[in-house]
Design a protein around this motif. Structure first.
Motif, PDB file in Angstrom:
ATOM      1  N   MET A  95     -28.468  31.704  63.685  1.00  0.00           N
ATOM      2  CA  MET A  95     -27.196  32.369  63.970  1.00  0.00           C
ATOM      3  C   MET A  95     -26.065  31.721  63.179  1.00  0.00           C
ATOM      4  N   LEU A  96     -25.312  32.530  62.449  1.00  0.00           N
ATOM      5  CA  LEU A  96     -24.180  32.031  61.677  1.00  0.00           C
ATOM      6  C   LEU A  96     -22.878  32.471  62.322  1.00  0.00           C
ATOM      7  N   GLU A  97     -22.033  31.495  62.611  1.00  0.00           N
ATOM      8  CA  GLU A  97     -20.767  31.739  63.287  1.00  0.00           C
ATOM      9  C   GLU A  97     -19.617  31.792  62.281  1.00  0.00           C
ATOM     10  N   ASN A  98     -18.447  32.140  62.788  1.00  0.00           N
ATOM     11  CA  ASN A  98     -17.243  32.219  61.958  1.00  0.00           C
ATOM     12  C   ASN A  98     -16.641  30.821  61.821  1.00  0.00           C
ATOM     13  N   ARG A  99     -17.224  30.016  60.943  1.00  0.00           N
ATOM     14  CA  ARG A  99     -16.751  28.653  60.716  1.00  0.00           C
ATOM     15  C   ARG A  99     -17.172  28.200  59.324  1.00  0.00           C
ATOM     16  N   ASP A 100     -16.669  27.048  58.920  1.00  0.00           N
ATOM     17  CA  ASP A 100     -17.082  26.470  57.647  1.00  0.00           C
ATOM     18  C   ASP A 100     -18.453  25.824  57.789  1.00  0.00           C
ATOM     19  N   TYR A 101     -19.220  25.847  56.703  1.00  0.00           N
ATOM     20  CA  TYR A 101     -20.527  25.211  56.679  1.00  0.00           C
ATOM     21  C   TYR A 101     -20.570  24.166  55.574  1.00  0.00           C
ATOM     22  N   ILE A 109     -29.672  27.039  55.500  1.00  0.00           N
ATOM     23  CA  ILE A 109     -29.630  28.493  55.652  1.00  0.00           C
ATOM     24  C   ILE A 109     -30.494  29.158  54.574  1.00  0.00           C
ATOM     25  N   LEU A 110     -30.319  28.729  53.335  1.00  0.00           N
ATOM     26  CA  LEU A 110     -31.049  29.334  52.222  1.00  0.00           C
ATOM     27  C   LEU A 110     -32.541  29.043  52.303  1.00  0.00           C
ATOM     28  N   ASP A 111     -32.906  27.939  52.947  1.00  0.00           N
ATOM     29  CA  ASP A 111     -34.315  27.575  53.084  1.00  0.00           C
ATOM     30  C   ASP A 111     -34.953  28.152  54.341  1.00  0.00           C
ATOM     31  N   HIS A 112     -34.152  28.772  55.202  1.00  0.00           N
ATOM     32  CA  HIS A 112     -34.668  29.266  56.482  1.00  0.00           C
ATOM     33  C   HIS A 112     -35.671  30.402  56.259  1.00  0.00           C
ATOM     34  N   ALA A 130     -13.987  34.884  55.481  1.00  0.00           N
ATOM     35  CA  ALA A 130     -13.864  33.857  54.449  1.00  0.00           C
ATOM     36  C   ALA A 130     -14.928  32.779  54.557  1.00  0.00           C
ATOM     37  N   HIS A 131     -15.430  32.553  55.773  1.00  0.00           N
ATOM     38  CA  HIS A 131     -16.395  31.477  55.992  1.00  0.00           C
ATOM     39  C   HIS A 131     -17.824  31.895  55.678  1.00  0.00           C
ATOM     40  N   LEU A 132     -18.098  33.205  55.679  1.00  0.00           N
ATOM     41  CA  LEU A 132     -19.472  33.662  55.548  1.00  0.00           C
ATOM     42  C   LEU A 132     -19.756  34.472  54.287  1.00  0.00           C
ATOM     43  N   SER A 133     -18.717  34.997  53.654  1.00  0.00           N
ATOM     44  CA  SER A 133     -18.959  35.886  52.512  1.00  0.00           C
ATOM     45  C   SER A 133     -19.710  35.182  51.386  1.00  0.00           C
ATOM     46  N   ALA A 134     -19.336  33.937  51.105  1.00  0.00           N
ATOM     47  CA  ALA A 134     -20.012  33.208  50.030  1.00  0.00           C
ATOM     48  C   ALA A 134     -21.464  32.943  50.389  1.00  0.00           C
ATOM     49  N   ILE A 135     -21.721  32.650  51.663  1.00  0.00           N
ATOM     50  CA  ILE A 135     -23.093  32.396  52.101  1.00  0.00           C
ATOM     51  C   ILE A 135     -23.920  33.671  51.970  1.00  0.00           C
ATOM     52  N   LEU A 136     -23.344  34.802  52.363  1.00  0.00           N
ATOM     53  CA  LEU A 136     -24.056  36.073  52.245  1.00  0.00           C
ATOM     54  C   LEU A 136     -24.457  36.332  50.799  1.00  0.00           C
ATOM     55  N   ARG A 137     -23.551  36.093  49.879  1.00  0.00           N
ATOM     56  CA  ARG A 137     -23.853  36.320  48.473  1.00  0.00           C
ATOM     57  C   ARG A 137     -24.966  35.387  47.987  1.00  0.00           C
ATOM     58  N   LEU A 138     -24.960  34.149  48.466  1.00  0.00           N
ATOM     59  CA  LEU A 138     -26.012  33.210  48.090  1.00  0.00           C
ATOM     60  C   LEU A 138     -27.363  33.648  48.654  1.00  0.00           C
ATOM     61  N   VAL A 139     -27.346  34.168  49.881  1.00  0.00           N
ATOM     62  CA  VAL A 139     -28.583  34.642  50.501  1.00  0.00           C
ATOM     63  C   VAL A 139     -29.158  35.811  49.711  1.00  0.00           C
ATOM     64  N   LEU A 140     -28.294  36.724  49.268  1.00  0.00           N
ATOM     65  CA  LEU A 140     -28.744  37.941  48.600  1.00  0.00           C
ATOM     66  C   LEU A 140     -29.107  37.727  47.131  1.00  0.00           C
ATOM     67  N   ARG A 141     -28.588  36.692  46.527  1.00  0.00           N
ATOM     68  CA  ARG A 141     -28.692  36.525  45.068  1.00  0.00           C
ATOM     69  C   ARG A 141     -30.115  36.581  44.514  1.00  0.00           C
ATOM     70  N   PRO A 142     -31.122  36.010  45.174  1.00  0.00           N
ATOM     71  CA  PRO A 142     -32.468  36.023  44.565  1.00  0.00           C
ATOM     72  C   PRO A 142     -33.200  37.362  44.658  1.00  0.00           C
ATOM     73  N   TYR A 143     -32.616  38.348  45.355  1.00  0.00           N
ATOM     74  CA  TYR A 143     -33.351  39.576  45.661  1.00  0.00           C
ATOM     75  C   TYR A 143     -32.953  40.734  44.744  1.00  0.00           C
TER      76      TYR A 143
END
Length: 211
Positions: A95-101, A109-112, A130-143
């Motif tokens: 679960m990813l919350e609205n916070r900084d990581y 997260i990327l290894d999960h 703002a806290h999750l958009s960059a993570i989402l892009r990193l998650v999607l990037r390899p696909y």
């Protein structure tokens, strides 16, 4: 489509939207439960990564009726209605919350190897967080492909769909696995297609995944 290059993107398959006694029940959503289960089973059988975007409201949300907004109170944090239905319930969620990581947390997260669940505190599209958009892009990037389904509305989650256009992977929407909230513009699907989004049925998806 190749299983290791595809993400299934589950939007709002939550009890308050889907079940007849839900706080914001979408008419007919319960009829799509078998389809959502079949999609979830396909992902698990083929070892496809599942990403979930879910509503998670808190007291004081100005868009909810109790605080002067237009929408019924629903998907309140830590209530049964906020949980996903049994048929799409994650088995190993992160679960990813609205916070900084931290960098170490982002690596985890990327290894999960289970489901990644992004919580939206309001109706704003996830990409505006703002806290999750960059993570989402990193998650999607390899696909190469993102396959979307679930509960959406042109005025809300459609903005999330639009935010994913051009991120990198090809975007597909399963037309017979979508429950519409409110009215939908007759040109909405046409506009998505013009932007490169492919509209497919579940049977078409299954054929591509299994061949």
């Amino acid at each position: 489509m190749k299983a290791d290059q595809t993400i299934f993107y589950d939007i709002n398959t939550q009890r308050d939207f889907v079940l007849p006694d839900g706080k914001f029940h979408i008419q007919g959503a319960e009829n799509l439960v078998p389809k959502w289960k079949a999609i979830t089973d396909l992902a698990r059988n083929q070892k496809v990564q599942i990403v979930c975007s879910v509503d998670c409201h808190v007291p004081g949300d100005p868009q909810l009726k109790s605080w002067g907004g237009p929408y019924p109170d629903h998907c309140m944090a830590d209530t049964p209605g906020q949980q996903k239905i049994d048929d799409t319930k994650p088995v190993n969620p992160l679960m990813l919350e609205n916070r900084d990581y931290t960098p170490d947390e982002i690596k985890q997260i990327l290894d999960h190897d289970g489901e990644i669940v992004f919580r939206r505190q309001q109706f704003d599209k996830l990409a505006d967080n703002a806290h999750l958009s960059a993570i989402l892009r990193l998650v999607l990037r390899p696909y190469q492909d993102i396959v979307m389904y679930g509960v959406y509305t042109e005025s809300c989650v459609a903005r999330e769909i639009n935010a994913l256009i051009g991120v990198g992977p090809k975007l597909h929407i399963i037309t017979d696995a979508v429950a519409i909230v409110g009215s939908e513009s007759p040109t909405f699907h046409e506009q998505l297609q013009q932007q490169g989004v492919e509209l497919i049925t579940f049977d078409e998806l299954k054929l591509r995944m299994l061949n």
